[in-house]
Design a protein around this motif. Structure first.
Motif, mmCIF file in Angstrom:
data_model
loop_
_atom_site.group_PDB
_atom_site.id
_atom_site.type_symbol
_atom_site.label_atom_id
_atom_site.label_comp_id
_atom_site.label_asym_id
_atom_site.label_seq_id
_atom_site.Cartn_x
_atom_site.Cartn_y
_atom_site.Cartn_z
ATOM 1 N N ILE A 1 0.831 -1.215 0.000
ATOM 2 C CA ILE A 1 0.000 0.000 0.000
ATOM 3 C C ILE A 1 0.859 1.255 0.000
ATOM 4 C CG2 ILE A 1 -2.059 -1.029 0.990
ATOM 5 C CD1 ILE A 1 -1.190 -0.146 3.725
ATOM 6 N N GLY A 2 2.171 1.075 0.098
ATOM 7 C CA GLY A 2 3.029 2.260 0.073
ATOM 8 C C GLY A 2 4.477 1.845 0.104
ATOM 9 N N VAL B 1 5.295 -0.766 2.768
ATOM 10 C CA VAL B 1 4.131 -0.969 3.635
ATOM 11 C C VAL B 1 3.155 -1.893 2.921
ATOM 12 C CG1 VAL B 1 2.290 0.142 4.961
ATOM 13 C CG2 VAL B 1 4.435 1.364 4.547
ATOM 14 N N ALA C 1 -1.318 -2.524 9.000
ATOM 15 C CA ALA C 1 -0.338 -2.108 7.988
ATOM 16 C C ALA C 1 1.011 -2.610 8.477
ATOM 17 C CB ALA C 1 -0.333 -0.585 7.850
ATOM 18 N N ILE D 1 -1.260 7.256 14.627
ATOM 19 C CA ILE D 1 -1.355 5.828 14.298
ATOM 20 C C ILE D 1 -0.756 5.021 15.447
ATOM 21 C CG2 ILE D 1 0.814 5.201 13.115
ATOM 22 C CD1 ILE D 1 -2.561 5.009 11.381
ATOM 23 N N LEU E 1 1.329 -1.875 12.301
ATOM 24 C CA LEU E 1 0.695 -0.597 12.654
ATOM 25 C C LEU E 1 -0.796 -0.628 12.363
ATOM 26 C CD1 LEU E 1 3.548 1.213 10.839
ATOM 27 C CD2 LEU E 1 3.022 1.763 13.218
ATOM 28 N N GLU E 2 -1.535 0.188 13.092
ATOM 29 C CA GLU E 2 -2.974 0.368 12.846
ATOM 30 C C GLU E 2 -3.169 0.710 11.372
ATOM 31 O OE1 GLU E 2 -4.219 3.781 14.998
ATOM 32 O OE2 GLU E 2 -6.265 3.761 14.214
ATOM 33 N N LEU E 3 -4.139 0.068 10.726
ATOM 34 C CA LEU E 3 -4.421 0.347 9.310
ATOM 35 C C LEU E 3 -5.594 1.320 9.226
ATOM 36 C CD1 LEU E 3 -3.993 -0.469 6.247
ATOM 37 C CD2 LEU E 3 -5.874 -2.074 6.614
ATOM 38 N N VAL E 4 -5.414 2.390 8.455
ATOM 39 C CA VAL E 4 -6.558 3.289 8.210
ATOM 40 C C VAL E 4 -6.870 3.234 6.715
ATOM 41 C CG1 VAL E 4 -6.208 4.826 10.159
ATOM 42 C CG2 VAL E 4 -4.987 5.261 8.023
ATOM 43 N N ARG E 5 -8.138 3.332 6.376
ATOM 44 C CA ARG E 5 -8.565 3.022 5.001
ATOM 45 C C ARG E 5 -8.659 4.212 4.074
ATOM 46 N NH1 ARG E 5 -9.866 -1.257 4.185
ATOM 47 N NH2 ARG E 5 -10.032 -3.027 5.600
ATOM 48 N N GLY F 1 -6.690 6.510 3.121
ATOM 49 C CA GLY F 1 -5.574 6.946 2.284
ATOM 50 C C GLY F 1 -5.086 8.328 2.690
ATOM 51 N N GLU F 2 -4.227 8.928 1.853
ATOM 52 C CA GLU F 2 -3.558 10.181 2.204
ATOM 53 C C GLU F 2 -4.486 11.383 2.074
ATOM 54 O OE1 GLU F 2 -0.239 10.674 -0.345
ATOM 55 O OE2 GLU F 2 0.737 8.807 0.256
ATOM 56 N N GLU G 1 1.298 13.925 2.784
ATOM 57 C CA GLU G 1 1.447 12.467 2.554
ATOM 58 C C GLU G 1 1.493 11.697 3.867
ATOM 59 O OE1 GLU G 1 3.940 14.452 -0.736
ATOM 60 O OE2 GLU G 1 3.172 14.887 1.260
ATOM 61 N N ASN G 2 1.835 12.389 4.956
ATOM 62 C CA ASN G 2 1.930 11.700 6.258
ATOM 63 C C ASN G 2 0.712 11.953 7.118
ATOM 64 O OD1 ASN G 2 4.333 10.517 5.683
ATOM 65 N ND2 ASN G 2 5.575 12.146 6.603
ATOM 66 N N LEU H 1 -3.145 10.680 7.179
ATOM 67 C CA LEU H 1 -4.062 9.726 6.550
ATOM 68 C C LEU H 1 -5.484 9.944 7.062
ATOM 69 C CD1 LEU H 1 -2.088 6.375 6.609
ATOM 70 C CD2 LEU H 1 -2.155 8.081 4.818
ATOM 71 N N ILE I 1 1.117 9.707 10.500
ATOM 72 C CA ILE I 1 1.944 8.508 10.377
ATOM 73 C C ILE I 1 3.396 8.907 10.120
ATOM 74 C CG2 ILE I 1 0.117 7.059 9.413
ATOM 75 C CD1 ILE I 1 1.525 7.529 6.668
HETATM 76 C C1 LIG Z 1 -5.185 3.037 2.926
HETATM 77 C C2 LIG Z 1 -3.702 3.370 2.955
HETATM 78 C C3 LIG Z 1 -3.067 3.798 1.765
HETATM 79 C C4 LIG Z 1 -1.696 4.103 1.759
HETATM 80 C C5 LIG Z 1 -0.976 3.967 2.953
HETATM 81 C C6 LIG Z 1 -1.610 3.554 4.150
HETATM 82 C C7 LIG Z 1 -2.980 3.252 4.175
HETATM 83 C C8 LIG Z 1 -0.608 3.556 5.158
HETATM 84 C C9 LIG Z 1 -0.594 3.274 6.543
HETATM 85 C C10 LIG Z 1 0.595 3.431 7.269
HETATM 86 C C11 LIG Z 1 1.795 3.871 6.621
HETATM 87 C C12 LIG Z 1 3.095 4.047 7.389
HETATM 88 C C13 LIG Z 1 1.779 4.140 5.245
HETATM 89 C C14 LIG Z 1 0.602 3.980 4.537
HETATM 90 N N1 LIG Z 1 0.356 4.214 3.214
HETATM 91 C C15 LIG Z 1 1.360 4.629 2.228
HETATM 92 C C16 LIG Z 1 1.217 6.087 1.884
HETATM 93 C C17 LIG Z 1 1.641 6.967 3.043
HETATM 94 N N2 LIG Z 1 2.307 8.173 2.572
HETATM 95 C C18 LIG Z 1 0.297 3.080 8.637
HETATM 96 O O1 LIG Z 1 1.056 3.102 9.601
HETATM 97 N N3 LIG Z 1 -1.012 2.740 8.726
HETATM 98 C C19 LIG Z 1 -1.597 2.838 7.486
HETATM 99 O O2 LIG Z 1 -2.776 2.597 7.260
#
Ligand SMILES: Cc1ccc2c(c1)c1c3c(c(C)cc1n2CCCN)C(=O)NC3=O
Length: 277
Positions: A19-20, A27, A40, A78, A94-98, A100-101, A144-145, A147, A159
């Motif tokens: 996802i990243g 990630v 995540a 997070i 890490l906790e996942l959030v849905r 996005g950025e 970008e950091n 979410l 994050i």
């Molecule tokens: C739905 C979604 C989409 C992209 C995500 C994330 C979640 C994400 C997450 C985290 C990190 C460090 C990067 C993440 N990314 C990468 C982009 C962050 N700049 C995280 O710690 N939890 C996330 O949900």
């Protein structure tokens, strides 16, 4: 030191899509087999040899883990569930959030209404307040950091604490270099960093949320740095035609070269553009 889980990560989690990714981290979405809960998984490549340029030194990884454990449960930060070491990587679960950025959310909209921007900044400031109360500076705040918990809801989480530091009076921190557009003059000039370094980034993020434009971005990184150290930005573009004086006042009290003159996180939360009406 980090207290790692004993069992191997792969035996406790199912791993899914990426996802990243960043310079030394990838990630991926994963599911804990026992609880079926989603997380995540942030794979941080370990630096094998001190002189190597690849990977992250263990003490830097330990710092990120310590920061996450210190900040523990806060609604705008997070949370860290578990830590593993599979030899080549340290894996942060890490906790996942849905949602996005926040960045994607803005780019879809070009710019946000003042109410929306103020609400997002209020939440980012709550997360930064928790960090600053623990003497921790993020030092890499950027859209970008940030979410979104879910697409339509306004709840955000901060994050990526890879560059964050506990700013004790013991050691002076000068060597951080975040993303050019968001770094404060003291970072460009390699002067001592402080909690106010984050407040400059808050000013840059607010400027972008309200206008869709980046205040100091130049055609080259050097030009961007020159604009930052000269604090060379303006509101008199058509992007700011409809923006309130209160919003401009908020931004201009953060984008100040002298870090001591910038609003603190508490003063920012009390500013009339932020304080809930
Ligand atoms: C739905 C979604 C989409 C992209 C995500 C994330 C979640 C994400 C997450 C985290 C990190 C460090 C990067 C993440 N990314 C990468 C982009 C962050 N700049 C995280 O710690 N939890 C996330 O949900």
């Amino acid at each position: 030191g980090i207290d790692y889980s004993i069992q191997p990560f792969e035996s406790l989690y199912e791993v899914y899509e990426e996802i990243g990714s960043g310079q030394f981290a990838v990630v991926r979405r994963c599911i804990e087999k026992s609880s079926r809960a989603e997380y995540a998984a942030k794979y941080i490549r370990k630096r094998r040899v001190a002189t190597s340029r690849r990977g992250v030194p263990l003490e830097a990884i330990a710092r990120e883990v310590h920061v996450l454990q210190t900040l523990d449960k806060h609604q705008n930060i997070i949370s860290l569930h578990q830590v593993f070491d599979n030899g080549q990587h340290v894996i942060l679960v890490l906790e996942l959030v849905r949602g996005g950025e926040l960045f994607e959310h803005i780019s879809e909209r070009e710019r946000l209404s003042e109410e929306e921007a103020s609400s997002f900044m209020h939440q980012i400031l709550q997360g930064v307040k928790h960090m600053h109360f623990n003497s921790i500076a993020h030092l890499d705040l950027k859209p970008e950091n940030v979410l979104l918990l879910s697409k339509n809801r306004q709840h955000i989480k901060l994050i990526d604490f890879g560059l964050s530091r506990m700013l004790t009076h013991a050691e002076e921190v000068r060597d951080i270099m975040g993303t050019a557009e968001f770094v404060a003059p003291e970072i460009v000039n390699y002067e001592p960093l402080c909690l106010a370094t984050d407040m400059w980034a808050i000013g840059v993020i607010t400027y972008i949320l309200l206008s869709g434009a980046s205040p100091f971005l130049g055609d080259t990184q050097q030009e961007t740095y020159n604009n930052i150290t000269a604090v060379d930005y303006t509101f008199d573009t058509e992007d700011f035609s409809g923006t309130s004086d209160l919003a401009k006042d908020f931004i201009s009290q953060l984008l100040l070269k002298d870090a001591r003159k910038r609003l603190t996180v508490e003063q920012s939360l009390a500013h009339p553009w932020i304080a809930p009406q």
